[in-house]
Design a protein around this motif. Structure first.
Motif, PDB file in Angstrom:
ATOM      1  N   TRP A  29       3.070   7.748   2.344  1.00 21.83           N
ATOM      2  CA  TRP A  29       2.903   7.803   0.865  1.00 21.83           C
ATOM      3  C   TRP A  29       3.953   7.965   0.228  1.00 21.83           C
ATOM      4  O   TRP A  29       3.692   7.111  -1.040  1.00 21.83           O
ATOM      5  N   VAL A  49       6.498   5.607  -2.391  1.00 22.47           N
ATOM      6  CA  VAL A  49       7.577   5.176  -3.891  1.00 22.47           C
ATOM      7  C   VAL A  49       8.922   4.547  -3.560  1.00 22.47           C
ATOM      8  O   VAL A  49       9.002   3.507  -4.832  1.00 22.47           O
ATOM      9  N   THR A  96       0.605   7.591  -7.204  1.00 19.10           N
ATOM     10  CA  THR A  96       1.407   6.898  -6.996  1.00 19.10           C
ATOM     11  C   THR A  96       0.659   5.589  -7.922  1.00 19.10           C
ATOM     12  O   THR A  96       1.196   4.658  -8.717  1.00 19.10           O
ATOM     13  N   GLN A 150      -0.763   1.914  -0.127  1.00 24.59           N
ATOM     14  CA  GLN A 150      -1.207   2.451   0.093  1.00 24.59           C
ATOM     15  C   GLN A 150      -2.412   2.817   0.747  1.00 24.59           C
ATOM     16  O   GLN A 150      -2.120   3.172   2.099  1.00 24.59           O
TER      17      GLN A 150
END
Lengths: 446, 305, 277
Positions: free
Chosen positions: A146, A150, A294, A377
């Motif tokens: 995760w 980004v 996020t 995700q």
């Protein structure tokens, strides 16, 4: 090849030659010949340094023959499979589109179900230390995935040295706790901040770089950090690493036997499993924090700017978006999560050394992000589960494990080059959130 | 001064080996636009095949060193080229028109496969060979007793590199295949329309790159006297660094970058510290790219607006 | 309101190596007018645009922009993103540059980046979801909805920009540029590839942007019917220099202009003749 193939014979995927027994056979023979060439010396002859240091060799023609035979049979099997799957062929069509659509519809329920299951893992498997450890490992990689998502998935910047930030986080906690005696909960944010700082430091020189230049510089950066950790012995302990890193506490209450421990305070008998369960929930919380941040960031201007940057940098500049700060924030944010994960890794292991922070780790995390479907995700979580879980499944293969793992990576990429989750969810909508096919989504230039 | 001269010789030899590997990276990048992460391991395989064929030839009673070396060279080039061809066929061709990261990960997977294949098939221990090419010349004897030496093996490495580079330049600039390669580099669709067999040309690129890596592998074996299954990773990263430093896609750039990395490493080890030689090489790469974002000889990217 | 022209170019020169793409070009664009920049292919029009919008740094010359309140900016000195952020110049591209993997609405939200960035307190306020951020986000959505309606794409708000038809993409790009709240809108061949009906709609849209939204427009266009219909003033370039300037009527009758077109591209010269007829 028969001179006049029957008209009904199906056409090979290339559309060039009709598929028949002769075709399959010829292909299999060719594959076997190639295999013979490849393996002749590498498998047929085994070398080893003998007692006196002199190199010796012996032949293994039996193994060679069986390997070539396996390729021959395997080739026939693959061709038959292709024939059976129809002329569309190729691994790409393995998953029919109906399943595909079903998946995206089910996706809404997959995530909550997965989350509930994860919360219950320590309850269900309380006495199975192995499963809890594996769960912690998977969650660590989910978090790393995760975090890297980004940078790679949202901002479209290729980072091959992500492990450097993981290392910075781990060593930050390791050094701060062993030298200054700072507690985990103070070190955790510090590790994140330090990693973010290094992220910015890396970000500056690479701002102007594109594509593969960016890839090699990030890779070089990761290697530099590792080499410095190995060689700066006075501070980092060199190849021996740092040991005796304090275990985490529940906000000051140690999870240890005896007076003042959590078990004693609650009046229950002490069990080492308490700490494992605690670590499990700790990494779960950290991972969920990463996920939450996020998801929030994607809906904020900075997150949209990241995605816009991935889509078209020139248009971003024309819209008044400062490319420099946008890229740097992406690097810093990704690095920060890597730093958190690193601090967790250090407290969990109690021991860290440069060996844990090799390029292979970076490659693995990147594979998780790409296999997950860049930017998704849920996809990243599933990919981490599949990769780390799969890797554990291969444990029985021992020395062949990495070999099979590498092959699996190749096959998975051929099967689904755009990852498990092949669509992007919009960050804002008026009437209805329609997922966007990943064919439209750009992958960034860097 | 003598010490400097000696390091210069050592650096050039090391740089030649890096340069040979770097050409493989740069060729593949130029034509299919991907980083062939498995290329370092192809170099390692080349070293192993050279080692094994050498052992076999010696044990069947061949004694003439030049003959042995020639056969070893040809065998390792041929078999390693087959590896290059197979890798492209299995791992990259199905992903040719796919999105950019997929072939890169496929290549990383392939690199794992090759590393562990050779570990499984040949064992994890380092394989030493006795010096095959011995002797050399003393170029200069200094006052302090420091001797500048040029060994025969160093001469062999440099001459082989120069001959191969010449051959290779001729191939790219003068032959039909070279023309096809340059055409595919510019525009694959157009090349195909004009009758260039794109698949075959790309295959040949991998074949040639792998053959050059095999030569580098053999030179490495002769020069350092050992191979091991993990040597592909470090050498691969260095050579890739060299290719990028020179400007990826540029053939003279790859050679120049290789020499630069070889020299940086050697001089840094000689004058500063051996431990930080790789850090120095990578740092210089980063510094160069800050000022020349497309490397030393790379074409600047023109952004069409 | 300032009386200075919104945009003034003084001796703008742009060289690429030995090639002089634009040579000592000077012209002005008046406030709340539509100024068209025309000329045969390769005349240097897009280069002028790229200098104005900061994609190229001119070799020499001054590009001065004056806001309504008198604030002045010299574009050749600004960083590229500040040309949109501070000087309030928005542009579209000859080859449409939308964010294809984002929805139409998202495209327009990205265009309001700087305003939203301030409202989100450089992300911190936004991360916490404070009411002031929510209000700002809602007003940004409202603004986007306004422009989606204005260009007739409200039904496609939630569709990926890459999935829109060509003409829709052109209009969305204009809407995106307008969402930055520009003082000057630079359009690079907005009518290219549009059919007659779409061209007419475009003309109407541009006229409305000029009058209803107090935005000045600088336009590169090959479609002479559009140029003649909506321009207040026309600047003609050939080989990097200005060969004529005037009202559409004056330009139409200028023999130098006709010669430039006839000398290079018959089709376009014919278009000029047609517009004249």
């Amino acid at each position: 090849m028969s001179a006049s193939p029957p008209p009904s014979s199906p056409v090979s995927p290339d559309g060039a030659e009709p598929v028949g027994a002769a075709f399959i056979l010829r292909k299999a023979v060719l594959s076997a010949l190639v295999a013979l060439g490849l393996f002749s010396l590498m498998v047929g002859v085994r070398t080893e340094a003998g007692q006196s240091g002199q190199l010796e060799y012996w032949t293994r023609f039996g193994e060679l023959a069986s390997l070539v035979g396996a390729v021959f049979v395997g080739s026939i099997a693959v061709e038959l499979l292709r024939l059976w799957l129809g002329p569309r062929g190729g691994l790409g069509s393995f998953v029919p589109s109906s399943v595909q659509n079903g998946l995206s519809a089910a996706g809404r329920y997959v995530a909550p179900a997965l989350l509930i299951f994860t919360f219950l893992v320590p309850v269900i498997f309380y006495n199975q230390r192995y499963i809890l450890d594996l769960g912690i490992l998977v969650l660590t990689y989910v978090m790393l995935g995760w975090g890297l998502n980004v940078v790679v998935g949202l901002a479209g910047l290729l980072d091959l040295g992500y492990v450097a930030f993981y290392a910075v986080g781990a060593y930050s906690y390791g050094l701060l706790s062993t030298t200054f005696g700072l507690s985990f909960w103070i070190c955790l944010p510090l590790a994140g901040i330090l990693a973010a700082f290094w992220g910015v430091l890396l970000g500056f020189p690479v701002l102007r770089l594109r594509g593969d230049y960016l890839a090699i510089v990030t890779l070089a950066f990761g290697e530099i950090i590792r080499l410095v950790l190995i060689n700066w012995q006075d501070v980092t302990g060199g190849p021996n690493g740092i040991s005796g890193i304090p275990r985490p506490t529940l906000f000051g209450i140690p999870l240890a036997p005896g007076e003042g421990g959590l078990a004693a305070m609650l009046g229950i008998p002490f069990s080492p499993t308490h700490r494992i369960v605690f670590l499990f929930y700790l990494i779960l919380a950290l991972a969920l924090l990463t996920n939450w941040v996020t998801i929030r960031l994607r809906r904020l201007p900075i997150g949209r700017a990241w995605e816009a940057l991935r889509e078209d940098e020139v248009a971003c500049r024309a819209l008044g978006i400062n490319i420099t700060t946008t890229k740097l924030t992406a690097f810093a944010t990704g690095a920060m999560f890597g730093g958190f994960a690193g601090a967790f890794f250090a407290t969990r292991q109690g021991f860290i050394s440069p060996e844990s922070f090799t390029f292979q780790e970076s490659a693995l995390v990147l594979a998780i992000v790409v296999l997950g479907g860049m930017g998704s995700q849920l996809g990243v979580a599933l990919a981490a589960l599949a990769m780390i879980g799969g890797f554990e499944l291969f444990r029985s293969l021992e020395v062949y494990r990495m070999l099979v793992f590498g092959l699996a990576m190749v096959l998975v990429m051929i099967w689904r080059p755009r990852g498990i989750v092949g669509h992007r969810a919009p960050t804002v909508f008026l009437e209805k959130s329609k997922s966007i096919s990943s064919d439209l989504v750009k992958e960034g230039h860097g | 001064m003598d010490y400097f001269a000696q390091q210069l010789i050592n650096g050039l030899v090391l740089g030649s080996i890096y340069g040979l590997i770097a050409i493989g990276y740069t060729m593949v990048y130029g034509i299919v636009g991907m980083i062939n992460f498995a290329h370092g391991d192809v170099f390692m395989i080349g070293g192993f095949i050279a080692l094994i064929s050498f052992l076999v030839l010696v044990s069947v009673g061949l004694t003439a060193v030049p003959v042995i070396l020639l056969i070893v060279l040809l065998v390792s080039m041929a078999i390693t080229a087959l590896y290059g061809w197979t890798i492209e066929r299995i791992a990259y061709r199905p992903l040719r028109h796919s999105f950019r990261l997929a072939p890169m990960l496929s290549a990383i997977g392939m690199s794992f496969v090759l590393t562990n294949f050779s570990q499984v098939s040949q064992g994890a221990r380092v394989k030493p060979v006795p010096p095959i090419i011995t002797g050399g010349y003393t170029l200069h004897e200094g006052d302090g007793g420091f001797v500048v030496q040029l060994s025969n093996i160093q001469i062999v490495v440099v001459i082989t590199t120069i001959v191969l580079l010449g051959l290779f330049t001729w191939l790219v600039s003068r032959t039909r295949l070279g023309r096809d390669m340059r055409a595919c580099e510019q525009d694959q669709t157009m090349a195909a329309l004009l009758g260039v067999d794109v698949d075959r040309t790309i295959s040949m690129t991998f074949v040639i790159g792998a053959a050059l890596a095999a030569v580098a592998g053999m030179m490495y074996l002769l020069y350092y006297g050992l191979v091991d299954f993990f040597m592909g990773f470090v050498a691969g990263i260095k050579a890739f660094t060299a290719a990028v430093l020179g400007g990826i896609g540029s053939l003279p750039g790859a050679m120049l970058g290789g020499l630069a990395i070889g020299l940086i490493e050697t001089f840094w080890s000689a004058y500063f510290s051996v431990e930080y030689k790789d850090v120095a090489a990578f740092s210089i790469l980063i510094v160069v790219l800050i000022f020349l974002p497309t490397g030393l000889l790379g074409r600047p990217e023109v952004e069409k607006v | 309101m300032s009386s200075a022209p919104i945009l003034a170019l003084e001796n703008l020169t742009m060289r690429f190596g030995g090639i002089v793409a634009v040579n000592a070009l000077s012209f002005t664009a008046q406030r709340q007018q539509i100024t068209a920049l025309i000329g045969p292919n390769g005349a240097g029009k897009t280069t002028v645009f790229n200098c104005i919008t900061g994609f190229y740094k001119p070799t020499s010359g001054v590009i001065r922009l004056t806001h309504d309140d008198g604030a002045q900016f010299e574009m050749q000195k600004l960083k590229d993103f500040n040309i949109s952020k501070q000087a309030k110049v928005a542009r579209t591209f000859q080859n449409i540059r939308l964010f294809p993997g984002m929805t139409a609405l998202e495209n327009l939200m990205v265009a309001q980046h700087n305003a939203l960035m301030r409202a989100s307190g450089l992300t911190l306020i936004g991360l916490l979801g404070l009411p002031s951020w929510r209000a700002a986000e809602q007003s940004a959505i409202d603004n986007a909805v306004f422009w989606l309606k204005r260009v007739g794409l409200i039904d496609r708000a939630d569709d990926a920009a890459g999935n829109l038809a060509y003409g829709d993409q052109r209009r969305l790009e204009i809407a995106r540029a307008m969402c930055t709240g520009p003082a000057l809108l630079c359009l690079d061949e907005p009518a290219a590839g549009l059919n007659a009906r779409e061209s007419a709609a475009l003309s109407e849209l541009l006229l409305s942007i000029r009058s209803d939204h107090a935005t000045s427009i600088l336009l590169i266009e090959h479609d002479m019917s559009v140029v003649m219909e909506i321009s207040d003033r026309v600047v003609v370039m050939d080989y990097g220099v200005k060969i004529a300037e005037g009202t559409p009527r004056e330009i139409r009758d200028d023999p130098k202009v006709i010669a430039a077109y006839l000398g290079t591209d018959e089709e376009e010269a014919a278009a000029v003749m047609e517009a004249e007829a």
